[in-house]
Design an enzyme around this catalytic site. Sequence first.
Site, PDB file in Angstrom:
ATOM      1  N   LYS A 192       0.206   4.235  -0.330  1.00 44.09           N
ATOM      2  CA  LYS A 192      -0.427   5.446   0.229  1.00 44.09           C
ATOM      3  C   LYS A 192      -0.141   6.643  -0.687  1.00 44.09           C
ATOM      4  CE  LYS A 192      -0.210   3.316   4.714  1.00 44.09           C
ATOM      5  NZ  LYS A 192      -0.239   3.468   6.166  1.00 44.09           N
TER       6      LYS A 192
ATOM      7  N   GLU B  70      -6.985   4.850   7.730  1.00 38.92           N
ATOM      8  CA  GLU B  70      -6.766   6.274   7.431  1.00 38.92           C
ATOM      9  C   GLU B  70      -7.993   6.876   6.768  1.00 38.92           C
ATOM     10  OE1 GLU B  70      -3.015   5.708   5.413  1.00 38.92           O
ATOM     11  OE2 GLU B  70      -2.131   5.151   7.331  1.00 38.92           O
TER      12      GLU B  70
ATOM     13  N   GLY C 252       4.859   1.400   4.777  1.00 32.47           N
ATOM     14  CA  GLY C 252       6.201   1.969   4.668  1.00 32.47           C
ATOM     15  C   GLY C 252       7.225   1.067   3.986  1.00 32.47           C
TER      16      GLY C 252
ATOM     17  N   GLY D 129       2.324   2.411  10.766  1.00 32.99           N
ATOM     18  CA  GLY D 129       3.292   3.485  10.605  1.00 32.99           C
ATOM     19  C   GLY D 129       3.977   3.898  11.892  1.00 32.99           C
TER      20      GLY D 129
ATOM     21  N   ASN E 170       0.875  -1.176   0.000  1.00 36.05           N
ATOM     22  CA  ASN E 170       0.000   0.000   0.000  1.00 36.05           C
ATOM     23  C   ASN E 170       0.913   1.227   0.000  1.00 36.05           C
ATOM     24  OD1 ASN E 170      -1.810   2.040   0.491  1.00 36.05           O
ATOM     25  ND2 ASN E 170      -2.313   1.385   2.583  1.00 36.05           N
TER      26      ASN E 170
ATOM     27  N   SER F 106       3.215  -1.998  10.472  1.00 35.51           N
ATOM     28  CA  SER F 106       4.657  -2.076  10.726  1.00 35.51           C
ATOM     29  C   SER F 106       5.260  -3.446  10.428  1.00 35.51           C
ATOM     30  CB  SER F 106       4.984  -1.626  12.148  1.00 35.51           C
ATOM     31  OG  SER F 106       4.583  -0.276  12.333  1.00 35.51           O
TER      32      SER F 106
ATOM     33  N   HIS G 224      -9.566   1.279   4.740  1.00 39.06           N
ATOM     34  CA  HIS G 224      -8.302   1.490   5.447  1.00 39.06           C
ATOM     35  C   HIS G 224      -8.550   2.450   6.612  1.00 39.06           C
ATOM     36  CE1 HIS G 224      -4.250   2.764   6.414  1.00 39.06           C
ATOM     37  NE2 HIS G 224      -3.837   1.655   5.833  1.00 39.06           N
TER      38      HIS G 224
ATOM     39  N   GLU H 277      -5.625  -4.742  10.584  1.00 30.23           N
ATOM     40  CA  GLU H 277      -4.604  -3.721  10.791  1.00 30.23           C
ATOM     41  C   GLU H 277      -4.908  -2.952  12.076  1.00 30.23           C
ATOM     42  OE1 GLU H 277      -2.528  -2.621   6.842  1.00 30.23           O
ATOM     43  OE2 GLU H 277      -4.222  -1.280   7.117  1.00 30.23           O
TER      44      GLU H 277
END
Length: 246
Positions: free
Chosen positions: A11, A95, A230, A170, A9, A208, A93, A164
Amino acid sequence: MRRKLVVGNWKMNGSRLANAELLAGLEEAGPFDADVAVCPPLVYLSEVALSLQGKRTAWGAQDCSARDSGAYTGEVSAAMLAEFGCKYVIVGHSERRALHAESDQLVADKAKAALAHHLTPIVCVGETLAEREAGQTDVVVKRQMSAVIHTLGHCISQIVVAYEPVWAIGTGKTATPEQAQAVHALLRTQLHAATPKSEEMQILYGGSVKPDNAATLFSQPDIDGGLIGGASLKAADFAAICRAAA
Ligand code: PGA
């Protein structure tokens, strides 16, 4: 045996140059004995699709509209994504749930729209730190999952689930393999009540995931791969995670 799936992902990261380098690095490191997909920002999708033509890596979008077409400025429909050969679409997600106030029902409707156009929705669920500390993890993830189960009915077996925990995204704080496995098992039990195919469904862990913790997480009985943020932006790291899934 369920096949492992690793999804990057990206992002809101990348550039035409960085994407080309990342995909070239990934191609060089592969092939992997797992399903692999990348989810770039919308504007790069058709370029990424072109460069992945004939390759094993699939691609997906990070979101889609719950509607098919119409006056929805800024939105992109599942039908449009399907036209370009999109395979996956991430929905719900954390976010988007947090920053765009997406409700459980909207997430379920997006998953339904994706399936209607033969895309595989990757439905994200997960609790915040406050919810975990209040002992609400099970209640929250089951509530999020249950909206999708009710909306999709027997088609629920066609989705991919991603657990998640919001506090692990993150932050460098990964759920322990035991913590993750416990929630994955809970979700599979919930799915089992909804479909006879729950044992075939892929439930990914995200939050993570790095090259040094991927193998242990993926070795848990109900963890079928990862949704990687990430670490999916560096070809070497993402490749190492894909290898850990094999
Ligand atoms: P992270 O993100 O790997 O950077 O924690 C995961 C995600 O948000 O899907």
